[in-house]
Scaffold this motif. Structure first.
Motif, PDB file in Angstrom:
ATOM      1  N   GLU A   1      57.327  17.983  21.703  1.00 26.15           N
ATOM      2  CA  GLU A   1      57.356  18.336  20.282  1.00 26.15           C
ATOM      3  C   GLU A   1      58.784  18.442  19.745  1.00 26.15           C
ATOM      4  OE1 GLU A   1      54.836  18.218  18.550  1.00 26.15           O
ATOM      5  OE2 GLU A   1      53.140  18.481  19.902  1.00 26.15           O
ATOM      6  N   GLY A   2      59.746  17.960  20.539  1.00 25.00           N
ATOM      7  CA  GLY A   2      61.121  17.902  20.052  1.00 25.00           C
ATOM      8  C   GLY A   2      61.968  19.119  20.326  1.00 25.00           C
ATOM      9  N   ALA A   3      61.501  20.033  21.173  1.00 25.75           N
ATOM     10  CA  ALA A   3      62.286  21.234  21.474  1.00 25.75           C
ATOM     11  C   ALA A   3      63.585  20.862  22.177  1.00 25.75           C
ATOM     12  CB  ALA A   3      61.488  22.201  22.338  1.00 25.75           C
ATOM     13  N   ILE A   4      64.602  21.675  21.966  1.00 26.68           N
ATOM     14  CA  ILE A   4      65.936  21.459  22.533  1.00 26.68           C
ATOM     15  C   ILE A   4      66.149  22.476  23.647  1.00 26.68           C
ATOM     16  CG2 ILE A   4      68.406  21.425  22.040  1.00 26.68           C
ATOM     17  CD1 ILE A   4      67.538  21.133  19.020  1.00 26.68           C
ATOM     18  N   GLY A   5      66.330  21.991  24.862  1.00 25.60           N
ATOM     19  CA  GLY A   5      66.607  22.898  25.974  1.00 25.60           C
ATOM     20  C   GLY A   5      68.008  23.458  25.878  1.00 25.60           C
ATOM     21  N   GLY A   6      68.112  24.786  25.906  1.00 28.80           N
ATOM     22  CA  GLY A   6      69.400  25.441  25.734  1.00 28.80           C
ATOM     23  C   GLY A   6      70.164  25.686  27.018  1.00 28.80           C
ATOM     24  N   ALA A   7      69.678  25.150  28.165  1.00 28.70           N
ATOM     25  CA  ALA A   7      70.354  25.337  29.452  1.00 28.70           C
ATOM     26  C   ALA A   7      70.651  26.822  29.677  1.00 28.70           C
ATOM     27  CB  ALA A   7      71.611  24.470  29.532  1.00 28.70           C
ATOM     28  N   ASP A   8      71.899  27.167  29.992  1.00 29.80           N
ATOM     29  CA  ASP A   8      72.235  28.563  30.254  1.00 29.80           C
ATOM     30  C   ASP A   8      72.984  29.209  29.096  1.00 29.80           C
ATOM     31  OD1 ASP A   8      74.481  27.043  30.650  1.00 29.80           O
ATOM     32  OD2 ASP A   8      75.078  27.980  32.534  1.00 29.80           O
TER      33      ASP A   8
ATOM     34  N   PRO B   1      67.399  16.568  12.930  1.00 31.39           N
ATOM     35  CA  PRO B   1      67.127  17.350  14.144  1.00 31.39           C
ATOM     36  C   PRO B   1      67.706  16.711  15.396  1.00 31.39           C
ATOM     37  CG  PRO B   1      65.171  17.221  12.768  1.00 31.39           C
ATOM     38  CD  PRO B   1      66.179  16.274  12.173  1.00 31.39           C
ATOM     39  N   GLU B   2      67.740  15.356  15.418  1.00 29.48           N
ATOM     40  CA  GLU B   2      68.301  14.672  16.588  1.00 29.48           C
ATOM     41  C   GLU B   2      69.791  14.964  16.738  1.00 29.48           C
ATOM     42  OE1 GLU B   2      64.617  13.035  15.265  1.00 29.48           O
ATOM     43  OE2 GLU B   2      66.524  13.182  14.179  1.00 29.48           O
ATOM     44  N   ALA B   3      70.523  14.949  15.636  1.00 22.77           N
ATOM     45  CA  ALA B   3      71.959  15.250  15.686  1.00 22.77           C
ATOM     46  C   ALA B   3      72.184  16.706  16.058  1.00 22.77           C
ATOM     47  CB  ALA B   3      72.602  14.932  14.336  1.00 22.77           C
ATOM     48  N   VAL B   4      71.329  17.589  15.544  1.00 21.74           N
ATOM     49  CA  VAL B   4      71.428  19.001  15.907  1.00 21.74           C
ATOM     50  C   VAL B   4      71.210  19.167  17.408  1.00 21.74           C
ATOM     51  CG1 VAL B   4      70.318  21.260  15.684  1.00 21.74           C
ATOM     52  CG2 VAL B   4      70.796  19.888  13.641  1.00 21.74           C
ATOM     53  N   GLY B   5      70.200  18.467  17.945  1.00 25.53           N
ATOM     54  CA  GLY B   5      69.922  18.557  19.371  1.00 25.53           C
ATOM     55  C   GLY B   5      71.084  18.091  20.222  1.00 25.53           C
TER      56      GLY B   5
END
Length: 350
Positions: free
Chosen positions: A286-293, A313-317
């Protein structure tokens, strides 16, 4: 003598009173010269009053003003110290680290658990260590507290009533100030000293918890431009529709509205990997952005900046997942050296 800019914003360090009466702002500069005269033997210190606020009053608009002021004044000094209340110190350090790129001098934030005017205050040592770090530490935004220097956007406030109030769970300290002061090299400046002061504060930080009614965050979507979700573990959250509390519709509707969702972990160490479990994979679909640590505070502020400078949203990601100031670890976050994984034992499942 070297020159240090000391920018006072408020907080416990510069207050008077307290115990049993409430703390109140005081004449900070006068108290500073009385209680910590050693500072003025270390450097030619120029004092500036930026604000005199409890840090709970710190807002994104003030971060923008503070970053612009430091961008204008910093080239005239060998380093800068910003005194600040501890409650939002990690937020401000994260904001400044993203807004001030290619730092030519160290910017060190510090505060205290007790006011400078009290006998058992930690403020005096924190100030001395911060000035030393502004002169000899790495050229990045850091937090100096309880004889340790931390990368600012990696810190969390972990204690309320003890002097070692901050920790950096996923990144080693940048300096230790004991009998001797030792520092790591830190970040290398990339490009000229630039200011990125714009922020869009229309974001929301949502913590997943058992019993969360999805209707509540769904009702928020028309009023926000970005969402940071504190998920369980490596990025887990409820998605079983039979239990009536699946958060999958939240991700779907956010995507339909063009609202980026950054997923970070409630866990203190390590970080998010949306490929490990079913819910994480569903969020990615669904397009969520993984924030790692990323810490929650760093993720929130970075999303504010991303929305101010990027439209899609792609550029934000891409911006969220690209390190700007050493705020995240690329790839799966490693187990910190201080807590090695024991041999012969499998990692706990969710």
């Amino acid at each position: 003598m070297p020159k240090v800019l000391l920018l006072h914003t408020g907080g416990t360090l510069g207050m008077a009173g307290g115990r049993p009466s409430a703390l109140r702002p005081a004449a900070f500069f006068r108290t500073l010269k009385q209680r910590a005269p050693e500072l003025f033997h270390l450097a030619d210190i120029e004092l500036e009053l930026f604000s005199n606020l409890d840090s709970s009053e710190m807002q994104p608009e003030l971060w923008s003003r503070m970053a612009a002021h430091l961008h204008r004044r910093l080239p005239d000094f060998d380093g800068a110290v910003v005194t600040h209340g501890t409650d939002t110190l990690a937020y401000t350090a994260s904001a400044l680290s993203f807004m001030l790129r290619g730092l030519p001098r160290p910017v060190v934030l510090t505060g205290s658990q007790r006011p400078l005017g009290e006998i058992r205050s930690d403020a005096r040592l924190n100030l001395i260590d911060a000035v030393l770090s502004a002169l000899h530490g790495p050229r990045e935004v850091t937090i100096c507290f309880d004889s340790h220097l931390y990368r600012g956007n990696r810190t969390r406030k972990v204690k309320v009533a003890e002097y070692d109030a901050f920790e950096s769970p996923n990144f080693p300290v940048l300096g230790t100030l004991g009998v001797d002061a030792t520092y790591e090299p830190g970040l290398r400046p990339k490009g000229p000293f630039r200011l990125f002061e714009r922020l869009d504060p229309r974001v929301f930080l949502l913590k997943t918890y058992p019993g969360l009614d999805p209707a509540l965050p769904l009702a928020l979507l028309p009023h926000i431009r970005g969402l940071v979700l504190e998920a369980y573990g490596a990025g887990n959250f409820p998605i079983d529709p039979s239990l009536g509390r699946s958060l999958r519709p939240l991700f779907a509707q956010a995507r339909e509205r063009g609202i980026p969702v950054v997923v970070v972990s409630q866990a203190y160490r390590n970080g998010v990997d949306l490929t490990l479990y079913e819910s994480g994979a569903a969020a990615r679909e669904e397009g969520a952005i993984g924030g790692a640590d990323l810490t929650p505070s760093a993720a929130l502020v970075k999303l504010m900046q991303a929305l101010a400078y990027h439209r899609s949203p792609e550029a934000v990601g891409r911006f969220i997942q690209t390190p700007v100031a050493g705020e995240l670890t690329l790839g799966r976050p490693p187990v910190p050296p201080s807590e090695p994984r024991k041999r012969g034992r499998k990692p706990h499942s969710r």
